[in-house]
Write an enzyme that holds these catalytic residues in place. Structure first.
Site, PDB file in Angstrom:
ATOM      1  N   GLN A  90       0.999  -6.124   6.160  1.00  0.00           N
ATOM      2  CA  GLN A  90       2.039  -5.889   4.536  1.00  0.00           C
ATOM      3  C   GLN A  90       3.400  -6.576   3.664  1.00  0.00           C
ATOM      4  O   GLN A  90       3.117  -7.335   4.800  1.00  0.00           O
ATOM      5  CB  GLN A  90       2.017  -4.364   4.213  1.00  0.00           C
ATOM      6  CG  GLN A  90       0.485  -3.843   4.379  1.00  0.00           C
ATOM      7  CD  GLN A  90       0.503  -2.393   4.379  1.00  0.00           C
ATOM      8  OE1 GLN A  90       0.877  -1.949   3.333  1.00  0.00           O
ATOM      9  NE2 GLN A  90      -1.488  -1.672   4.544  1.00  0.00           N
TER      10      GLN A  90
ATOM     11  N   GLU B  19      -6.689  -9.168   3.573  1.00  0.00           N
ATOM     12  CA  GLU B  19      -5.855  -8.290   4.717  1.00  0.00           C
ATOM     13  C   GLU B  19      -5.715  -9.166   5.650  1.00  0.00           C
ATOM     14  O   GLU B  19      -6.932  -8.978   6.376  1.00  0.00           O
ATOM     15  CB  GLU B  19      -6.465  -6.791   4.923  1.00  0.00           C
ATOM     16  CG  GLU B  19      -5.971  -5.718   3.917  1.00  0.00           C
ATOM     17  CD  GLU B  19      -6.191  -4.673   4.394  1.00  0.00           C
ATOM     18  OE1 GLU B  19      -6.365  -4.449   5.836  1.00  0.00           O
ATOM     19  OE2 GLU B  19      -6.467  -3.787   3.639  1.00  0.00           O
TER      20      GLU B  19
ATOM     21  N   ASN C 143     -11.970  -0.676  -0.764  1.00  0.00           N
ATOM     22  CA  ASN C 143     -11.740  -1.104   0.336  1.00  0.00           C
ATOM     23  C   ASN C 143     -12.390  -0.732   1.512  1.00  0.00           C
ATOM     24  O   ASN C 143     -12.880   0.446   1.902  1.00  0.00           O
ATOM     25  CB  ASN C 143     -10.083  -0.978   0.298  1.00  0.00           C
ATOM     26  CG  ASN C 143      -9.169  -1.267   1.891  1.00  0.00           C
ATOM     27  OD1 ASN C 143      -8.796  -2.225   1.797  1.00  0.00           O
ATOM     28  ND2 ASN C 143      -9.260  -0.520   2.237  1.00  0.00           N
ATOM     29  N   GLU C 144     -12.403  -1.890   2.303  1.00  0.00           N
ATOM     30  CA  GLU C 144     -13.454  -1.743   3.595  1.00  0.00           C
ATOM     31  C   GLU C 144     -14.031  -0.808   3.728  1.00  0.00           C
ATOM     32  O   GLU C 144     -14.068   0.629   4.204  1.00  0.00           O
ATOM     33  CB  GLU C 144     -12.017  -1.129   4.194  1.00  0.00           C
ATOM     34  CG  GLU C 144     -11.602  -1.925   4.641  1.00  0.00           C
ATOM     35  CD  GLU C 144     -10.385  -2.282   6.585  1.00  0.00           C
ATOM     36  OE1 GLU C 144     -10.644  -1.009   6.725  1.00  0.00           O
ATOM     37  OE2 GLU C 144      -9.246  -3.818   6.597  1.00  0.00           O
TER      38      GLU C 144
ATOM     39  N   TYR D 171      -7.454  -8.495  12.316  1.00  0.00           N
ATOM     40  CA  TYR D 171      -5.740  -8.239  12.405  1.00  0.00           C
ATOM     41  C   TYR D 171      -5.436  -8.571  13.690  1.00  0.00           C
ATOM     42  O   TYR D 171      -6.874  -8.552  14.985  1.00  0.00           O
ATOM     43  CB  TYR D 171      -5.566  -6.473  12.554  1.00  0.00           C
ATOM     44  CG  TYR D 171      -5.637  -5.984  11.349  1.00  0.00           C
ATOM     45  CD1 TYR D 171      -4.123  -6.695  10.478  1.00  0.00           C
ATOM     46  CD2 TYR D 171      -6.527  -5.725  10.369  1.00  0.00           C
ATOM     47  CE1 TYR D 171      -3.906  -6.335   8.971  1.00  0.00           C
ATOM     48  CE2 TYR D 171      -5.886  -5.390   9.208  1.00  0.00           C
ATOM     49  CZ  TYR D 171      -4.894  -5.181   8.769  1.00  0.00           C
ATOM     50  OH  TYR D 171      -4.324  -5.169   7.231  1.00  0.00           O
TER      51      TYR D 171
ATOM     52  N   ASN E 292      -6.860   1.320   2.743  1.00  0.00           N
ATOM     53  CA  ASN E 292      -7.940   3.401   2.711  1.00  0.00           C
ATOM     54  C   ASN E 292      -6.803   4.192   1.984  1.00  0.00           C
ATOM     55  O   ASN E 292      -7.841   5.127   1.327  1.00  0.00           O
ATOM     56  CB  ASN E 292      -7.279   3.160   4.019  1.00  0.00           C
ATOM     57  CG  ASN E 292      -7.724   2.592   5.526  1.00  0.00           C
ATOM     58  OD1 ASN E 292      -8.166   1.925   4.779  1.00  0.00           O
ATOM     59  ND2 ASN E 292      -7.099   2.934   6.442  1.00  0.00           N
TER      60      ASN E 292
ATOM     61  N   GLU F 282       0.771  -1.332   0.193  1.00  0.00           N
ATOM     62  CA  GLU F 282      -0.027  -0.033   0.257  1.00  0.00           C
ATOM     63  C   GLU F 282       1.016   1.313  -0.654  1.00  0.00           C
ATOM     64  O   GLU F 282       2.042   1.356   0.212  1.00  0.00           O
ATOM     65  CB  GLU F 282      -0.584  -0.150   1.494  1.00  0.00           C
ATOM     66  CG  GLU F 282      -1.467   1.478   1.275  1.00  0.00           C
ATOM     67  CD  GLU F 282      -2.892   1.098   2.350  1.00  0.00           C
ATOM     68  OE1 GLU F 282      -2.954   0.200   2.997  1.00  0.00           O
ATOM     69  OE2 GLU F 282      -3.681   1.546   2.501  1.00  0.00           O
TER      70      GLU F 282
HETATM   71  O1  AHR Z   1      -2.965  -2.323   6.430  1.00  0.00           O
HETATM   72  C1  AHR Z   1      -3.596  -1.454   7.706  1.00  0.00           C
HETATM   73  C2  AHR Z   1      -5.092  -1.046   6.562  1.00  0.00           C
HETATM   74  O2  AHR Z   1      -5.569  -2.018   7.450  1.00  0.00           O
HETATM   75  C3  AHR Z   1      -5.434  -0.818   5.802  1.00  0.00           C
HETATM   76  O3  AHR Z   1      -4.919   0.460   4.808  1.00  0.00           O
HETATM   77  C4  AHR Z   1      -6.701  -0.363   5.373  1.00  0.00           C
HETATM   78  O4  AHR Z   1      -7.602  -1.577   4.924  1.00  0.00           O
HETATM   79  C5  AHR Z   1      -6.658  -1.517   6.999  1.00  0.00           C
HETATM   80  O5  AHR Z   1      -7.773  -0.992   8.012  1.00  0.00           O
END
Ligand code: AHR
Length: 497
Positions: A350, A292, A172-173, A244, A72, A27
């Site tokens: 990432q 992700e 995305n999201e 995450y 994002n 990203e």
């Molecule tokens: O990977 C970091 C961020 O986490 C990404 O930009 C977003 O899609 C997610 O919230």
């Protein structure tokens, strides 16, 4: 000492190993692109300004796909800013990360980097501040051979061959209030459907990913997936999942069991997608792009806050991983593999510097974080079919998930490349003696048994000590019966021929 047992049988196939499980993510965020993959002037930089040390580590990591350019970031991105002569490219405010984007790297450079790294590009389109027209323009620019203004522009920009990007994320999201252009499920579902329909008019064979929830703890989780898929079911191939994990309040036991949540997340999204399919009387199955996933100390980033002065490529989200992070990470990877019948693509978020397996110093060294090793070993040794293994394991009590098995495992089997078992011992203090019933494989020989462990579960790697945490041979192995001792807090790989 704890005792556990499992059976390996090539008849119990879940699905083929999907190479796309070993995808990652680049990203425009912090130092992922600039001083990560790209740093003209670095001692290892090639003729395009790409760091050769990072290219080498990317190949060693065994990466299959790379998602780009966000995250994002993509929800405010104008892809046209990143093409043509670099000196003429605009500098823009990046609202997502409160940084200044120089646009020195754009889609053409990214695809060139992918070809050098031997990875497949996966592109996201901006459905935050933009829409159908800009997604179509990018698709035509990237993939159409030539003979139109946009495709000829790519040829002029030194990219003669079409980029041939097969996998596209529709935004995305979009469920997250932090997302520029955040939408309700119906608003996003309609836009994603119309964007997908139009993109398929250019190329019906594209593989398209609709945004699922940005985490299973979102208030709209479940209803979001259902409403988005009601709008897009016949037009997309995948629904995305993002997750995450971090250790909270010193609760290591719960942290090591994080894959329990991921398992719940996957089964809930599969059930939701299948229920929409049933209502639509469709035989089609929507698969999951888990695009992700990682260990991320998000609370540290939230405490620090975003930069205020719009810096260029500031150090952001630079988590330094320790052994317990790598073991938790290995558990997440095992869960992705165990669900290979429906999780057919994934992207570790990432690749470099930003919550990443590879770290770099600007102008200096690059090294492998602890999480590099489970990913590289799984990518290298998972081959053929994923086997269903149902360990008979003692359990332990966790605050977050109740009773959880101490052993978490998956195996893969290939007639030519052999059988590999990936296993995590979640116990914080006790070794686990694992007996493996491999009779169904015929006579087996142990090719390799390795373990990633350390008496200090919070030890990590650094530029000065890059090999502090690395897989080492496990000498505690017996051949008949097949038995291996898994140290507490360990990631293990056992290869059989
Ligand atoms: O990977 C970091 C961020 O986490 C990404 O930009 C977003 O899609 C997610 O919230």
């Amino acid at each position: 000492m704890h005792q556990a047992r499992l059976t390996l049988d090539p008849a119990f196939k879940v699905a083929p190993v999907r190479r796309r499980t070993f995808g990652t993510f680049v990203e425009h965020l912090g130092r992922c692109v600039y001083t990560g993959i790209h740093e003209p002037g670095h001692p290892t930089a090639d003729e395009d300004g790409f760091r050769r040390d990072v290219l080498d580590l990317t190949r060693e990591l065994g990466v299959s796909t790379v998602r780009y350019p966000g995250g994002n970031f993509v929800s405010g991105y104008r892809w046209e800013d990143g093409i043509g002569p670099v000196a003429q490219r605009p500098r823009r405010l990046d609202l997502a990360w409160h940084s200044t984007e120089t646009n020195e790297v754009g889609v053409d450079e990214f695809v060139r980097w992918c070809r050098k790294a031997g990875v497949e590009p996966m592109m996201a389109v901006n459905l935050g501040t933009r829409g159908i027209a800009e997604a179509l323009d990018l698709l035509e620019y990237a993939n159409h051979p030539s003979g139109t203004t946009l495709s000829d522009l790519r040829v002029t920009n030194d990219a003669k061959e079409p980029h041939d990007i097969r996998m596209w994320c529709l935004g995305n999201e979009m469920d997250g209030p932090w997302q520029t252009g955040h939408k309700t499920a119906r608003e996003y579902g309609r836009l994603a459907a119309e964007t997908a329909r139009a993109m398929r008019m250019i190329d019906p064979a594209l593989e398209l990913v609709a945004c699922g929830s940005s985490s299973s703890s979102m208030p709209t989780f479940g209803t979001w997936e259902a409403e988005v898929l009601e709008e897009t079911y016949d037009l997309v191939d995948y629904i995305s999942c993002h997750a995450y994990y971090e250790e909270r309040d010193g609760d290591l036991g719960s942290f090591l069991a994080s894959s329990t949540d991921m398992e719940y997340f996957i089964s809930s999204v599969v059930a939701t997608a299948d229920s929409v399919g049933a209502r639509l009387k469709s035989r089609k199955k929507i698969n999951i792009s888990f695009d992700e996933w990682n260990v991320w100390y998000l609370s540290r980033f939230q405490d620090a806050g975003a930069p205020q002065d719009w810096p260029v490529a500031p150090p952001l989200l630079e988590d330094h991983y320790h052994l317990a992070d790598a073991v938790t990470f290995g558990g997440l990877l095992i869960t992705l593999l165990r669900n290979s019948d429906r999780v057919t693509a994934a992207s570790l978020a990432q690749l470099v510097n930003v919550i990443a397996p590879i770290m770099t110093e600007p102008g200096g060294r690059a090294w492998r974080q602890t999480t590099f090793h489970p990913f590289a070993q799984a990518s290298r040794h998972a081959a053929g079919d994923v086997l269903r293994v149902e360990p008979d394991s003692p359990v332990y009590e966790t605050k977050a998930y109740g009773e959880v098995p101490l052993l978490h495992a998956v195996a893969t089997h290939s007639a030519t490349e052999g059988t590999t078992l990936f296993a995590v011992n979640r116990s914080v203090d006790t070794p686990l003696s694992l007996e493996i019933d491999a009779r169904a494989l015929g006579g087996v020989r142990i090719v390799e048994a390795s373990t990633l462990t350390d008496p200090d579960v919070y030890a990590g790697n650094s530029a000065d000590e890059p090999g502090r945490i690395t897989p080492r041979a496990n000498a505690d192995v017996e051949a008949d019966p097949l038995r291996v001792l898994l140290p507490p807090v360990s990631w293990n790989v056992i290869r059989l021929a």
